[in-house]
Design a protein around this motif. Structure first.
Motif, PDB file in Angstrom:
ATOM      1  N   PHE A  92      -1.209 -11.082   2.454  1.00 27.21           N
ATOM      2  CA  PHE A  92      -2.050 -11.192   1.259  1.00 27.21           C
ATOM      3  C   PHE A  92      -1.982  -9.931   0.393  1.00 27.21           C
ATOM      4  CE2 PHE A  92      -3.947 -14.563   3.727  1.00 27.21           C
ATOM      5  CZ  PHE A  92      -4.344 -15.491   2.769  1.00 27.21           C
ATOM      6  N   ILE A  93      -2.215 -10.114  -0.894  1.00 27.26           N
ATOM      7  CA  ILE A  93      -2.451  -9.019  -1.830  1.00 27.26           C
ATOM      8  C   ILE A  93      -3.958  -8.953  -2.036  1.00 27.26           C
ATOM      9  CG2 ILE A  93      -2.237  -8.280  -4.250  1.00 27.26           C
ATOM     10  CD1 ILE A  93       0.533  -9.670  -4.236  1.00 27.26           C
ATOM     11  N   GLN A  94      -4.527  -7.777  -1.836  1.00 21.16           N
ATOM     12  CA  GLN A  94      -5.968  -7.600  -2.033  1.00 21.16           C
ATOM     13  C   GLN A  94      -6.188  -6.437  -2.981  1.00 21.16           C
ATOM     14  OE1 GLN A  94      -8.523  -8.125   1.547  1.00 21.16           O
ATOM     15  NE2 GLN A  94      -6.599  -8.138   2.690  1.00 21.16           N
ATOM     16  N   LYS A  95      -6.846  -6.719  -4.101  1.00 18.65           N
ATOM     17  CA  LYS A  95      -7.094  -5.665  -5.084  1.00 18.65           C
ATOM     18  C   LYS A  95      -8.332  -5.989  -5.917  1.00 18.65           C
ATOM     19  CE  LYS A  95      -4.336  -4.951  -8.519  1.00 18.65           C
ATOM     20  NZ  LYS A  95      -5.386  -4.638  -9.532  1.00 18.65           N
TER      21      LYS A  95
ATOM     22  N   LEU B   4      -0.801  -3.205 -10.162  1.00 18.83           N
ATOM     23  CA  LEU B   4      -0.619  -3.411  -8.715  1.00 18.83           C
ATOM     24  C   LEU B   4       0.059  -2.221  -8.035  1.00 18.83           C
ATOM     25  CD1 LEU B   4      -0.893  -5.453  -6.361  1.00 18.83           C
ATOM     26  CD2 LEU B   4       1.414  -6.251  -6.925  1.00 18.83           C
ATOM     27  N   LYS B   5      -0.560  -1.748  -6.931  1.00 23.41           N
ATOM     28  CA  LYS B   5      -0.005  -0.634  -6.154  1.00 23.41           C
ATOM     29  C   LYS B   5       0.455  -1.152  -4.796  1.00 23.41           C
ATOM     30  CE  LYS B   5      -3.058   2.771  -8.346  1.00 23.41           C
ATOM     31  NZ  LYS B   5      -3.754   1.808  -9.227  1.00 23.41           N
ATOM     32  N   TRP B   6       1.395  -0.437  -4.202  1.00 20.02           N
ATOM     33  CA  TRP B   6       1.967  -0.877  -2.917  1.00 20.02           C
ATOM     34  C   TRP B   6       0.925  -0.919  -1.805  1.00 20.02           C
ATOM     35  CZ3 TRP B   6       6.192  -3.498  -2.510  1.00 20.02           C
ATOM     36  CH2 TRP B   6       7.207  -3.340  -3.465  1.00 20.02           C
ATOM     37  N   LEU B   7      -0.067  -0.040  -1.875  1.00 18.97           N
ATOM     38  CA  LEU B   7      -1.081  -0.039  -0.816  1.00 18.97           C
ATOM     39  C   LEU B   7      -1.959  -1.288  -0.860  1.00 18.97           C
ATOM     40  CD1 LEU B   7      -3.942   0.841  -2.365  1.00 18.97           C
ATOM     41  CD2 LEU B   7      -2.896   3.093  -2.252  1.00 18.97           C
ATOM     42  N   GLU B   8      -1.866  -2.061  -1.975  1.00 17.68           N
ATOM     43  CA  GLU B   8      -2.624  -3.304  -2.095  1.00 17.68           C
ATOM     44  C   GLU B   8      -1.826  -4.516  -1.609  1.00 17.68           C
ATOM     45  OE1 GLU B   8      -5.238  -2.028  -6.052  1.00 17.68           O
ATOM     46  OE2 GLU B   8      -3.161  -2.711  -6.273  1.00 17.68           O
ATOM     47  N   VAL B   9      -0.574  -4.246  -1.228  1.00 18.57           N
ATOM     48  CA  VAL B   9       0.319  -5.311  -0.719  1.00 18.57           C
ATOM     49  C   VAL B   9       0.374  -5.211   0.801  1.00 18.57           C
ATOM     50  CG1 VAL B   9       2.678  -6.210  -0.725  1.00 18.57           C
ATOM     51  CG2 VAL B   9       1.693  -5.265  -2.832  1.00 18.57           C
ATOM     52  N   ASP B  10      -0.064  -6.252   1.489  1.00 21.40           N
ATOM     53  CA  ASP B  10      -0.103  -6.228   2.954  1.00 21.40           C
ATOM     54  C   ASP B  10       0.769  -7.352   3.514  1.00 21.40           C
ATOM     55  OD1 ASP B  10      -0.652  -6.077   5.623  1.00 21.40           O
ATOM     56  OD2 ASP B  10      -2.845  -6.082   5.413  1.00 21.40           O
TER      57      ASP B  10
ATOM     58  N   LEU C  39       5.992   0.840   0.814  1.00 24.20           N
ATOM     59  CA  LEU C  39       4.806   0.136   1.302  1.00 24.20           C
ATOM     60  C   LEU C  39       3.709   1.117   1.692  1.00 24.20           C
ATOM     61  CD1 LEU C  39       6.348  -2.715   3.514  1.00 24.20           C
ATOM     62  CD2 LEU C  39       5.550  -2.821   1.149  1.00 24.20           C
ATOM     63  N   LYS C  40       2.474   0.742   1.350  1.00 21.46           N
ATOM     64  CA  LYS C  40       1.274   1.533   1.644  1.00 21.46           C
ATOM     65  C   LYS C  40       1.194   2.833   0.852  1.00 21.46           C
ATOM     66  CE  LYS C  40       0.700  -0.477   6.243  1.00 21.46           C
ATOM     67  NZ  LYS C  40       0.520  -0.243   7.673  1.00 21.46           N
ATOM     68  N   SER C  41       2.091   2.999  -0.140  1.00 30.21           N
ATOM     69  CA  SER C  41       2.011   4.185  -1.004  1.00 30.21           C
ATOM     70  C   SER C  41       1.126   3.865  -2.208  1.00 30.21           C
ATOM     71  CB  SER C  41       3.401   4.591  -1.488  1.00 30.21           C
ATOM     72  OG  SER C  41       3.881   3.674  -2.460  1.00 30.21           O
ATOM     73  N   ASN C  42       0.769   4.901  -2.947  1.00 28.04           N
ATOM     74  CA  ASN C  42      -0.100   4.730  -4.112  1.00 28.04           C
ATOM     75  C   ASN C  42       0.699   4.464  -5.380  1.00 28.04           C
ATOM     76  OD1 ASN C  42      -2.813   4.634  -5.022  1.00 28.04           O
ATOM     77  ND2 ASN C  42      -2.575   6.628  -5.993  1.00 28.04           N
ATOM     78  N   LYS C  43       2.001   4.289  -5.235  1.00 27.90           N
ATOM     79  CA  LYS C  43       2.844   4.043  -6.405  1.00 27.90           C
ATOM     80  C   LYS C  43       2.679   2.612  -6.890  1.00 27.90           C
ATOM     81  CE  LYS C  43       6.441   7.464  -5.446  1.00 27.90           C
ATOM     82  NZ  LYS C  43       7.894   7.685  -5.245  1.00 27.90           N
ATOM     83  N   LYS C  44       2.915   2.419  -8.178  1.00 31.94           N
ATOM     84  CA  LYS C  44       2.804   1.077  -8.745  1.00 31.94           C
ATOM     85  C   LYS C  44       4.073   0.274  -8.460  1.00 31.94           C
ATOM     86  CE  LYS C  44      -0.649   2.033 -12.262  1.00 31.94           C
ATOM     87  NZ  LYS C  44      -1.045   1.935 -13.692  1.00 31.94           N
ATOM     88  N   VAL C  45       3.876  -1.022  -8.308  1.00 27.65           N
ATOM     89  CA  VAL C  45       4.984  -1.905  -7.934  1.00 27.65           C
ATOM     90  C   VAL C  45       5.919  -2.148  -9.109  1.00 27.65           C
ATOM     91  CG1 VAL C  45       5.586  -4.232  -7.122  1.00 27.65           C
ATOM     92  CG2 VAL C  45       3.583  -3.035  -6.166  1.00 27.65           C
ATOM     93  N   PHE C  46       5.353  -2.389 -10.283  1.00 24.37           N
ATOM     94  CA  PHE C  46       6.159  -2.774 -11.433  1.00 24.37           C
ATOM     95  C   PHE C  46       6.164  -1.706 -12.516  1.00 24.37           C
ATOM     96  CE2 PHE C  46       4.891  -6.794  -9.481  1.00 24.37           C
ATOM     97  CZ  PHE C  46       6.121  -7.451  -9.399  1.00 24.37           C
ATOM     98  N   HIS C  47       7.204  -1.776 -13.344  1.00 26.90           N
ATOM     99  CA  HIS C  47       7.318  -0.870 -14.486  1.00 26.90           C
ATOM    100  C   HIS C  47       6.225  -1.212 -15.501  1.00 26.90           C
ATOM    101  CE1 HIS C  47       9.516   1.860 -17.152  1.00 26.90           C
ATOM    102  NE2 HIS C  47       9.264   1.013 -18.132  1.00 26.90           N
TER     103      HIS C  47
END
Length: 408
Positions: free
Chosen positions: A278-281, A267-273, A312-320
């Motif tokens: 909603f999360i869309q991925k 999961l990436k931050w750009l997929e979190v809205d 938020l809206k970055s390409n970084k991953k949410v979790f380790h």
């Protein structure tokens, strides 16, 4: 005297390479002829064990041993086919000019190449690290079976038969104590390799046409709302930088949104809205889109990790990133600490999400969409035990007239 032998030698008679290392060669003997064959590996003299005549470094020793095993396997195959083994044949094989038929080549060499293909797919994002780890584990256990039970480190593609698969299954069950669930994935991986060989037009037997792969018993384990809360309260016992805390956060997040382990890890931050809620991925397993709501408890976890919403809206991953094996081991420990007498895995979080929604009277269609299932039938199979439980409960009520549920 044996017909052939293959040993190592460090070519100190050759100039030292620019990296300060000397080339390692095979000293190959076939009857009365001897020759040196390059391994394309090199070593610093201080890291060569002259007494054992092998590298001191584990990685180099393993790589060198693997190359010798392949060369020895080829030599044995040539002899078994009634051909005359020569130094030239060994040299040709070592340089990739083998005259063996494809089905008579090493199975583990093919398996290695398949793993390398998976590694490339992982780099491209087509497959995940968990898939790669599972194939590597299957490779390791199959190799262990060959060494301990068949007294060989390899076998040819044409040697694949029912007895090999049956013996492999027995080894996993009796020697390693693997349950049907543990053996199931190993067989599934081995079958995939065999089908891949067939797909490349290499003649191969498929024992799985006759061998029944042991199926894991369905254990649709999930947590009830009190148990989820017990896991949530456990977080205060660990520092936020600890693996315990991070894995707890991942697991609880999945309980609150229903994403699979592979999708949580990816999961990436750009997929979190947060605006749409909603999360869309694209799901890793099915390559299909999923749209799941960000309920308040999931949002709380995301806000804590978002560094004041700056991610938020970055390409970084949410979790380790963790392996599924290490996560599941940790979850067993955490469940015990929380007083939960269930053998949970990360996948139980997805079951928890779906089951608690069902118990809150959410309809199957909605749950199916949140889980990213292609059909309602898939969700019904997923929640079969829970639906049956609700049917039994419904029969206790008569306020709207008697129920007429089937037992299916």
């Amino acid at each position: 005297m044996a017909e052939f032998s293959i040993r190592y030698c460090v070519r100190t008679d050759k100039p030292k390479k620019r990296n300060g290392k000397y080339p390692i060669y095979f000293r190959a003997r076939v009857r009365d002829k001897e020759s040196k064959i390059p391994t394309n590996l090199d070593v610093e003299l201080e890291f060569w064990d002259t007494k054992k005549n092998e590298p001191k470094q584990v990685l180099l020793r393993t790589a060198l041993s693997k190359k010798r095993e392949e060369l020895e396997m080829y030599a044995y195959q040539v002899i078994a086919e009634g051909q005359l083994l020569t130094i030239e044949l060994l040299k040709n094989f070592n340089s990739g000019k083998s005259n063996l038929k494809p089905e008579r080549q090493s199975f583990f060499t093919y398996f290695d190449e398949y793993i390398k293909r998976i590694e490339k797919d992982v780099e491209k994002g087509k497959k995940n690290d968990d898939t790669l780890a599972k194939y590597k584990t299957t490779y390791k256990i199959l190799k262990e079976y060959c060494i301990k039970k068949k007294h060989t480190s390899d076998f040819r593609i044409c040697d694949i038969d029912f007895r090999l698969v049956e013996g492999f299954d027995l080894f996993m069950e009796e020697d390693r104590g693997n349950s049907a669930g543990g053996r199931y994935n190993k067989h599934k991986n081995l079958k995939t390799i065999i089908l891949d060989i067939k797909k490349h037009n290499i003649p191969v037997n498929n024992p799985y046409l006759d061998f029944s792969i042991p199926k894991p018993g369905r254990k649709d384990i999930y947590l009830n709302s009190n148990e989820v809360e017990a896991m949530r309260r456990l977080r205060c016992k660990f520092p936020h930088s600890s693996s315990e805390y991070k894995i707890l956060q991942m697991y609880l997040f999945s309980c609150y949104c229903g994403l699979r382990f592979s999708d949580v890890i990816d999961l990436k931050w750009l997929e979190v809205d947060f605006e749409s809620g909603f999360i869309q991925k694209m799901m890793i397993k099915t390559k299909e889109p999923v749209c799941t709501p960000i309920f308040m408890q999931a949002k709380t976890i995301l806000l804590e990790l978002s560094e004041g919403k700056s991610l938020l809206k970055s390409n970084k991953k949410v979790f380790h990133s963790y392996s599924s094996t290490s996560v599941n081991k940790m979850l067993v420990k955490l469940a015990e600490m929380a007083g939960i007498n269930k053998h949970i895995t990360f996948h139980s979080a997805r079951h928890t999400f779906a089951t608690l929604l069902l118990q809150e009277h959410s309809d199957i269609y909605t749950i199916s969409k949140f889980l990213g299932h292609k059909s309602i039938e898939m969700t019904q199979r997923y929640l079969k035990n829970d639906i049956l439980t609700l049917k039994k409960k419904a029969k206790e009520f008569s306020v709207f007239g008697n129920t007429n549920f089937s037992e299916e």
